[in-house]
Enzyme design. Structure first.
Site, PDB file in Angstrom:
ATOM      1  N   HIS A   1      -6.655  13.954  62.101  1.00 11.40           N
ATOM      2  CA  HIS A   1      -7.065  15.094  61.368  1.00 11.40           C
ATOM      3  C   HIS A   1      -6.461  15.361  59.979  1.00 11.40           C
ATOM      4  O   HIS A   1      -5.586  14.716  59.485  1.00 11.40           O
ATOM      5  CB  HIS A   1      -6.241  16.145  62.415  1.00 11.40           C
ATOM      6  CG  HIS A   1      -6.763  17.743  62.012  1.00 11.40           C
ATOM      7  ND1 HIS A   1      -6.285  18.405  61.063  1.00 11.40           N
ATOM      8  CD2 HIS A   1      -7.719  18.361  62.796  1.00 11.40           C
ATOM      9  CE1 HIS A   1      -6.925  19.535  61.211  1.00 11.40           C
ATOM     10  NE2 HIS A   1      -7.861  19.391  62.089  1.00 11.40           N
TER      11      HIS A   1
ATOM     12  N   ASP B   1     -10.344  18.307  70.223  1.00  8.91           N
ATOM     13  CA  ASP B   1     -11.403  17.970  70.560  1.00  8.91           C
ATOM     14  C   ASP B   1     -11.570  16.712  71.500  1.00  8.91           C
ATOM     15  O   ASP B   1     -12.353  16.522  72.000  1.00  8.91           O
ATOM     16  CB  ASP B   1     -12.389  18.152  69.618  1.00  8.91           C
ATOM     17  CG  ASP B   1     -12.576  19.462  69.234  1.00  8.91           C
ATOM     18  OD1 ASP B   1     -12.760  20.353  70.180  1.00  8.91           O
ATOM     19  OD2 ASP B   1     -13.070  19.840  68.179  1.00  8.91           O
TER      20      ASP B   1
HETATM   21  N1  CMC Z   1     -10.961   6.387  63.820  1.00  8.81           N
HETATM   22  C1  CMC Z   1     -10.479   5.250  63.352  1.00  8.81           C
HETATM   23  N2  CMC Z   1      -9.974   5.404  62.177  1.00  8.81           N
HETATM   24  C2  CMC Z   1      -9.927   6.686  61.540  1.00  8.81           C
HETATM   25  C3  CMC Z   1     -10.214   8.035  62.346  1.00  8.81           C
HETATM   26  C4  CMC Z   1     -10.696   7.429  63.501  1.00  8.81           C
HETATM   27  N3  CMC Z   1     -11.090   8.818  64.088  1.00  8.81           N
HETATM   28  N4  CMC Z   1      -9.826   8.958  61.418  1.00  8.81           N
HETATM   29  C5  CMC Z   1      -9.479   8.471  60.170  1.00  8.81           C
HETATM   30  N5  CMC Z   1      -9.392   7.226  60.219  1.00  8.81           N
HETATM   31  C6  CMC Z   1      -8.753   6.118  59.326  1.00  8.81           C
HETATM   32  C7  CMC Z   1      -9.643   6.105  58.048  1.00  8.81           C
HETATM   33  O1  CMC Z   1     -10.857   4.976  58.130  1.00  8.81           O
HETATM   34  C8  CMC Z   1      -8.721   5.755  56.818  1.00  8.81           C
HETATM   35  O2  CMC Z   1      -8.246   4.672  56.934  1.00  8.81           O
HETATM   36  P1  CMC Z   1      -7.995   3.715  55.457  1.00  8.81           P
HETATM   37  O3  CMC Z   1      -6.710   4.584  54.969  1.00  8.81           O
HETATM   38  O4  CMC Z   1      -7.644   2.490  55.892  1.00  8.81           O
HETATM   39  O5  CMC Z   1      -9.384   3.899  54.450  1.00  8.81           O
HETATM   40  C9  CMC Z   1      -7.521   6.716  57.583  1.00  8.81           C
HETATM   41  O6  CMC Z   1      -7.722   6.844  58.759  1.00  8.81           O
HETATM   42  C10 CMC Z   1      -7.471   8.111  56.927  1.00  8.81           C
HETATM   43  O7  CMC Z   1      -8.826   8.958  57.250  1.00  8.81           O
HETATM   44  P2  CMC Z   1      -9.690   9.876  56.286  1.00  8.81           P
HETATM   45  O8  CMC Z   1     -10.966   9.754  56.818  1.00  8.81           O
HETATM   46  O9  CMC Z   1      -9.442   9.873  54.993  1.00  8.81           O
HETATM   47  O10 CMC Z   1      -9.040  11.155  56.917  1.00  8.81           O
HETATM   48  P3  CMC Z   1      -9.750  12.669  56.557  1.00  8.81           P
HETATM   49  O11 CMC Z   1      -8.790  13.638  56.519  1.00  8.81           O
HETATM   50  O12 CMC Z   1     -10.758  12.610  55.414  1.00  8.81           O
HETATM   51  O13 CMC Z   1     -10.534  12.797  57.846  1.00  8.81           O
HETATM   52  C11 CMC Z   1     -10.979  13.475  60.275  1.00  8.81           C
HETATM   53  C12 CMC Z   1     -10.267  13.617  58.889  1.00  8.81           C
HETATM   54  C13 CMC Z   1     -10.858  14.291  61.421  1.00  8.81           C
HETATM   55  C14 CMC Z   1     -12.411  13.830  59.581  1.00  8.81           C
HETATM   56  C15 CMC Z   1     -11.175  12.023  60.683  1.00  8.81           C
HETATM   57  O14 CMC Z   1      -9.866  11.516  61.174  1.00  8.81           O
HETATM   58  C16 CMC Z   1     -12.451  11.793  61.611  1.00  8.81           C
HETATM   59  O15 CMC Z   1     -13.336  11.471  61.220  1.00  8.81           O
HETATM   60  N6  CMC Z   1     -12.003  11.898  63.047  1.00  8.81           N
HETATM   61  C17 CMC Z   1     -13.042  11.834  64.008  1.00  8.81           C
HETATM   62  C18 CMC Z   1     -13.661  13.066  64.129  1.00  8.81           C
HETATM   63  C19 CMC Z   1     -12.860  14.276  64.844  1.00  8.81           C
HETATM   64  O16 CMC Z   1     -12.345  13.829  65.788  1.00  8.81           O
HETATM   65  N7  CMC Z   1     -12.860  15.289  64.268  1.00  8.81           N
HETATM   66  C20 CMC Z   1     -12.523  16.729  64.836  1.00  8.81           C
HETATM   67  C21 CMC Z   1     -11.309  17.253  64.079  1.00  8.81           C
HETATM   68  S1  CMC Z   1     -10.381  18.398  65.073  1.00  8.81           S
HETATM   69  C22 CMC Z   1     -11.838  19.754  65.077  1.00  8.81           C
HETATM   70  C23 CMC Z   1     -11.959  20.492  63.884  1.00  8.81           C
HETATM   71  O17 CMC Z   1     -10.930  21.365  63.492  1.00  8.81           O
HETATM   72  O18 CMC Z   1     -12.964  20.489  63.472  1.00  8.81           O
END
Ligand code: CMC
Length: 431
Positions: free
Chosen positions: A308, A366
């Site tokens: 998140h 979720d």
């Molecule tokens: N699986 C594997 N690696 C992950 C994941 C994941 N679900 N989420 C983040 N990472 C890694 C990412 O690759 C990055 O690694 P590195 O630092 O080595 O490059 C690091 O963790 C930071 O991630 P980010 O993508 O920069 O973080 P963000 O804040 O931009 O993204 C997120 C947040 C929720 C979009 C992402 O964690 C994600 O895609 N999660 C899966 C989708 C999900 O469950 N979304 C629902 C969120 S809760 C409901 C809502 O409120 O919408």
């Protein structure tokens, strides 16, 4: 707001600028960069808005490090345990918990706005039967902007309130209709003797041939999930609604833009994606393989329902829902639910894995919500639609707050231009 300032100095030319520092009720200090360009000739750059606030808001507070989520100051745990969804909706819209009289009047208003105009049904017919319900939602909710000319003056607070009531009331009707269209069954009218959540389940599952008696446990679960999803401050879809609304667009069109943003698997579409992922993993014996895929930077696979942007300790909604997930599956005599077993194993492995621990990737709300919806026989394609019904309250609360904010201006981010420098047109015969 405080009178504190912070002085920034550009080391290359020595120019300085004093910028105001603000402090909200709680939370870190915030630097107002509005005068940065005029004072120093530079913009800020913050893709994804990691450290950028876009507005002032008194609706919802999140402390991602502590795992706190409050609606109008009330902790989500207390609301989830004790409140009704429409009570929470009132709180988010008006800022205070309703009295008994206020709540019954609010419920009456919502109930009497729950039918949709008969002509709106024609819009559904424009969609093929297998259209994704979220695609239908974007289109049909957007089309509401062609109705209700009596109350579309966005500068009139009463008109804004009526639009909010209409949207909260009609979303379950439109959502259930998008499902009925999908399965080829006739639309079911709302019933005024049922409460908000029971009425939605009735419109989903009743048919003209057979009454549906909502299961109290299912109603309780939907009430809880709707409360947990009702608002989450400046998330992608809410920011989208605010940005669309900042140009003074029609409120229903703004809402459709929020639904479009919610649909993405990184946001509200994650609940559907979690179930797809669990189905793909298939068996506990494959968990290690998929954890390895999630960690592999060359593999696009991500562990859906993990991570998140704001929560870096735990998602309080996930803590609440995880417990309820157990209870529901147990009471539904579905303890052997292999999907849930698989989810628990995945969670266990991921929480111990260095990659996920280092990056503070925890299960989010979720990760569990789809498993509950599935136990209630709600099809996967409707999971994000359920989220949209609940989040409509947050979207409308934020839209109303924005529209009454005297500081509100059109949202217009800047950019770093990385294209060509100036060049001259070349006639087509010379290219
Ligand atoms: N699986 C594997 N690696 C992950 C994941 C994941 N679900 N989420 C983040 N990472 C890694 C990412 O690759 C990055 O690694 P590195 O630092 O080595 O490059 C690091 O963790 C930071 O991630 P980010 O993508 O920069 O973080 P963000 O804040 O931009 O993204 C997120 C947040 C929720 C979009 C992402 O964690 C994600 O895609 N999660 C899966 C989708 C999900 O469950 N979304 C629902 C969120 S809760 C409901 C809502 O409120 O919408």
């Amino acid at each position: 707001m405080s009178e504190k300032t912070i002085t920034l100095t550009n080391n290359s030319d020595g120019r300085t600028v004093d910028l105001p520092l603000y402090k909200g009720t709680i939370g870190p200090e915030v630097m107002d960069i509005g005068k940065l360009y005029s004072g120093m000739g530079i913009f800020t750059y913050d893709p994804g808005f990691i450290a950028t606030g876009s507005c002032r808001s008194s609706i919802t507070y999140i402390d991602g490090d502590k795992g706190n989520l409050w609606y109008r100051g009330y902790p989500i745990e207390q609301l989830a345990e004790r409140a009704k969804f429409l009570e929470v909706a009132y709180l988010l819209l008006y800022g205070e918990l309703p009295s008994l009289d206020q709540l019954s009047e609010f419920e009456r208003i919502i109930r009497y706005h729950s039918m949709i105009n008969e002509t709106l049904k024609n819009f559904f017919d424009g969609f093929h039967f297998n259209a994704h319900p979220m695609a239908v939602m974007v289109g049909v909710v957007g089309s509401l902007s062609a109705f209700y000319h009596d109350s579309l003056d966005i500068n009139n607070p009463r008109h804004r309130e009526i639009s909010a009531h209409r949207m909260i009331a009609k979303m379950p009707t439109i959502a259930a209709a998008s499902y009925k269209h999908n399965v080829g069954e006739p639309f079911i009218y709302p019933r005024n003797d049922l409460d908000y959540c029971a009425n939605f389940l009735h419109m989903m599952f009743a048919t003209p041939c057979e009454e549906y008696v909502p299961d109290p446990l299912a109603v309780k679960a939907v009430n809880l999930l709707f409360i947990l999803h009702a608002d989450h401050e400046q998330n992608a879809s809410t920011s989208t609604v605010r940005l669309a609304g900042s140009s003074q667009a029609n409120p229903f069109a703004c809402l459709a833009s929020g639904i479009a943003s919610l649909w993405g698997p990184a946001h509200g579409g994650a609940n559907e994606a979690v179930l797809d992922m669990l189905r793909e993993i298939g068996d506990v014996s494959n968990v290690d393989k998929y954890i390895a895929k999630a960690k592999d930077k060359n593999d696009p696979f991500r562990l859906m329902g993990f991570g998140h942007r704001v929560y870096k300790n735990h998602d309080p909604r996930a803590t609440i829902i995880r417990k309820v997930c157990h209870e529901i599956l147990e009471s539904m005599a579905d303890t052997d639910n292999p999907m849930f077993e698989l989810a628990l194993r995945l969670e266990e492995v991921a929480l111990e894995d260095e990659y996920f621990v280092e990056r503070k990737l925890y299960p989010n709300v979720d990760f569990y919500s789809g498993i509950i919806y599935r136990a209630l026989n709600i099809p996967n394609s409707m999971f994000t639609v359920m989220f949209a019904i609940a989040r409509t309250v947050g979207w409308m609360a934020h839209w109303m707050e924005m529209m009454s904010d005297p500081q509100q201006r059109i949202g217009r981010p800047r950019q770093i231009y990385t294209g060509h420098d100036r060049r001259d047109y070349v006639g087509i015969e010379r290219r």
